[in-house]
Motif scaffolding. Structure first.
Motif, PDB file in Angstrom:
ATOM      1  N   ASP A   1      39.238  46.624  27.744  1.00 20.11           N
ATOM      2  CA  ASP A   1      40.199  45.611  28.190  1.00 20.11           C
ATOM      3  C   ASP A   1      39.683  44.184  28.015  1.00 20.11           C
ATOM      4  OD1 ASP A   1      42.045  47.547  28.802  1.00 20.11           O
ATOM      5  OD2 ASP A   1      41.623  47.551  30.960  1.00 20.11           O
ATOM      6  N   THR A   2      38.374  43.979  28.097  1.00 16.50           N
ATOM      7  CA  THR A   2      37.849  42.626  27.882  1.00 16.50           C
ATOM      8  C   THR A   2      38.106  42.177  26.448  1.00 16.50           C
ATOM      9  OG1 THR A   2      35.620  43.405  27.350  1.00 16.50           O
ATOM     10  CG2 THR A   2      36.075  42.867  29.656  1.00 16.50           C
ATOM     11  N   HIS A   3      38.086  43.113  25.521  1.00 12.28           N
ATOM     12  CA  HIS A   3      38.379  42.775  24.124  1.00 12.28           C
ATOM     13  C   HIS A   3      39.860  42.455  23.938  1.00 12.28           C
ATOM     14  CE1 HIS A   3      34.569  45.093  23.704  1.00 12.28           C
ATOM     15  NE2 HIS A   3      34.284  44.027  22.974  1.00 12.28           N
ATOM     16  N   LEU A   4      40.716  43.133  24.686  1.00  7.86           N
ATOM     17  CA  LEU A   4      42.150  42.811  24.641  1.00  7.86           C
ATOM     18  C   LEU A   4      42.352  41.349  25.033  1.00  7.86           C
ATOM     19  CD1 LEU A   4      43.880  45.881  26.345  1.00  7.86           C
ATOM     20  CD2 LEU A   4      44.314  45.031  24.041  1.00  7.86           C
ATOM     21  N   THR A   5      41.697  40.959  26.111  1.00  9.05           N
ATOM     22  CA  THR A   5      41.813  39.575  26.564  1.00  9.05           C
ATOM     23  C   THR A   5      41.235  38.617  25.537  1.00  9.05           C
ATOM     24  OG1 THR A   5      41.674  40.301  28.861  1.00  9.05           O
ATOM     25  CG2 THR A   5      41.195  37.979  28.428  1.00  9.05           C
ATOM     26  N   ARG A   6      40.101  38.956  24.969  1.00 11.17           N
ATOM     27  CA  ARG A   6      39.457  38.075  23.988  1.00 11.17           C
ATOM     28  C   ARG A   6      40.359  37.894  22.765  1.00 11.17           C
ATOM     29  NH1 ARG A   6      34.266  35.833  22.609  1.00 11.17           N
ATOM     30  NH2 ARG A   6      33.994  35.927  24.847  1.00 11.17           N
ATOM     31  N   VAL A   7      40.973  38.969  22.280  1.00 15.44           N
ATOM     32  CA  VAL A   7      41.873  38.860  21.122  1.00 15.44           C
ATOM     33  C   VAL A   7      43.060  37.969  21.474  1.00 15.44           C
ATOM     34  CG1 VAL A   7      43.443  40.135  19.608  1.00 15.44           C
ATOM     35  CG2 VAL A   7      41.139  41.011  20.053  1.00 15.44           C
ATOM     36  N   ALA A   8      43.602  38.129  22.682  1.00 14.52           N
ATOM     37  CA  ALA A   8      44.723  37.286  23.108  1.00 14.52           C
ATOM     38  C   ALA A   8      44.310  35.820  23.160  1.00 14.52           C
ATOM     39  CB  ALA A   8      45.242  37.752  24.468  1.00 14.52           C
TER      40      ALA A   8
ATOM     41  N   ILE B   1      39.307  50.441  16.706  1.00 14.86           N
ATOM     42  CA  ILE B   1      39.712  49.191  16.065  1.00 14.86           C
ATOM     43  C   ILE B   1      41.183  49.242  15.661  1.00 14.86           C
ATOM     44  CG2 ILE B   1      38.946  49.882  13.742  1.00 14.86           C
ATOM     45  CD1 ILE B   1      38.042  46.916  13.374  1.00 14.86           C
ATOM     46  N   GLY B   2      41.647  50.397  15.214  1.00 10.28           N
ATOM     47  CA  GLY B   2      43.050  50.540  14.837  1.00 10.28           C
ATOM     48  C   GLY B   2      43.977  50.389  16.029  1.00 10.28           C
ATOM     49  N   GLU B   3      43.566  50.935  17.172  1.00 11.28           N
ATOM     50  CA  GLU B   3      44.395  50.806  18.376  1.00 11.28           C
ATOM     51  C   GLU B   3      44.466  49.353  18.848  1.00 11.28           C
ATOM     52  OE1 GLU B   3      43.733  55.141  20.490  1.00 11.28           O
ATOM     53  OE2 GLU B   3      42.104  53.654  20.577  1.00 11.28           O
ATOM     54  N   LEU B   4      43.316  48.673  18.846  1.00 12.55           N
ATOM     55  CA  LEU B   4      43.305  47.276  19.277  1.00 12.55           C
ATOM     56  C   LEU B   4      44.115  46.414  18.316  1.00 12.55           C
ATOM     57  CD1 LEU B   4      42.303  45.090  21.230  1.00 12.55           C
ATOM     58  CD2 LEU B   4      40.272  44.870  19.770  1.00 12.55           C
ATOM     59  N   ALA B   5      43.907  46.584  17.040  1.00  7.50           N
ATOM     60  CA  ALA B   5      44.656  45.808  16.050  1.00  7.50           C
ATOM     61  C   ALA B   5      46.151  46.069  16.185  1.00  7.50           C
ATOM     62  CB  ALA B   5      44.173  46.153  14.643  1.00  7.50           C
ATOM     63  N   GLY B   6      46.519  47.330  16.384  1.00  6.13           N
ATOM     64  CA  GLY B   6      47.924  47.690  16.511  1.00  6.13           C
ATOM     65  C   GLY B   6      48.597  47.049  17.708  1.00  6.13           C
TER      66      GLY B   6
END
Length: 144
Positions: free
Chosen positions: A40-47, A3-8
């Motif tokens: 990576d799907t979560h990266l896209t979802r956050v974007a 979670i820290g990496e994604l948030a960062g």
């Protein structure tokens, strides 16, 4: 990733991602000991969520748009949001017009401006207040 990496990656606090998870926008996998794991799907979802928020959509609306299986329902929701944005843009334009007219007033003291006094009287009488659609009649606020 954690979670820290994604948030960062997006400059977000981790509590934002936890909130989005509780709002039904993210569904991370769980590693041993219950730690959230993102891909990576979560990266896209956050974007997508960030772009939608930038467009002025509320989290509930974003969730419904992401879940909408019916393209027509998605279009209706977006069309309603477009109308709300148009209303807000018109309201902001009216505010900008008011400020520009005030800046163009030749009077050193607005209390000396007959148009300003006229506008104040109209407002006090409820004559230039916005109607239910957020629009009002033309008002001459300031001028030479």
């Amino acid at each position: 990733m954690s979670i820290g990496e994604l948030a960062g990656r997006f400059g977000l606090a981790t509590h934002v991602l936890r909130h989005w998870e509780s709002a039904g926008l993210l569904e991370p996998a769980r590693a041993p000991h219950g730690r959230r794991r993102y891909d990576d799907t979560h990266l896209t979802r956050v974007a997508v969520v960030l772009r939608a928020k930038r467009a002025g959509l509320a989290l509930d609306d974003i969730r419904e748009l992401l879940r909408a299986g019916d393209p027509e329902a998605r279009r209706r929701r977006l069309a309603a949001h477009r109308e709300e944005l148009r209303r807000r843009v018109a309201e902001a334009q009216a505010c900008l017009d008011l400020v520009e007219r005030a800046l163009g007033c030749a009077h050193d003291d607005l209390a000396d401006c007959p148009r300003f006094r006229e506008a104040v009287a109209a407002t006090a009488a409820g004559e230039d207040l916005p109607d239910a659609t957020g629009t009002s009649g033309p008002t001459r606020w300031y001028g030479p």
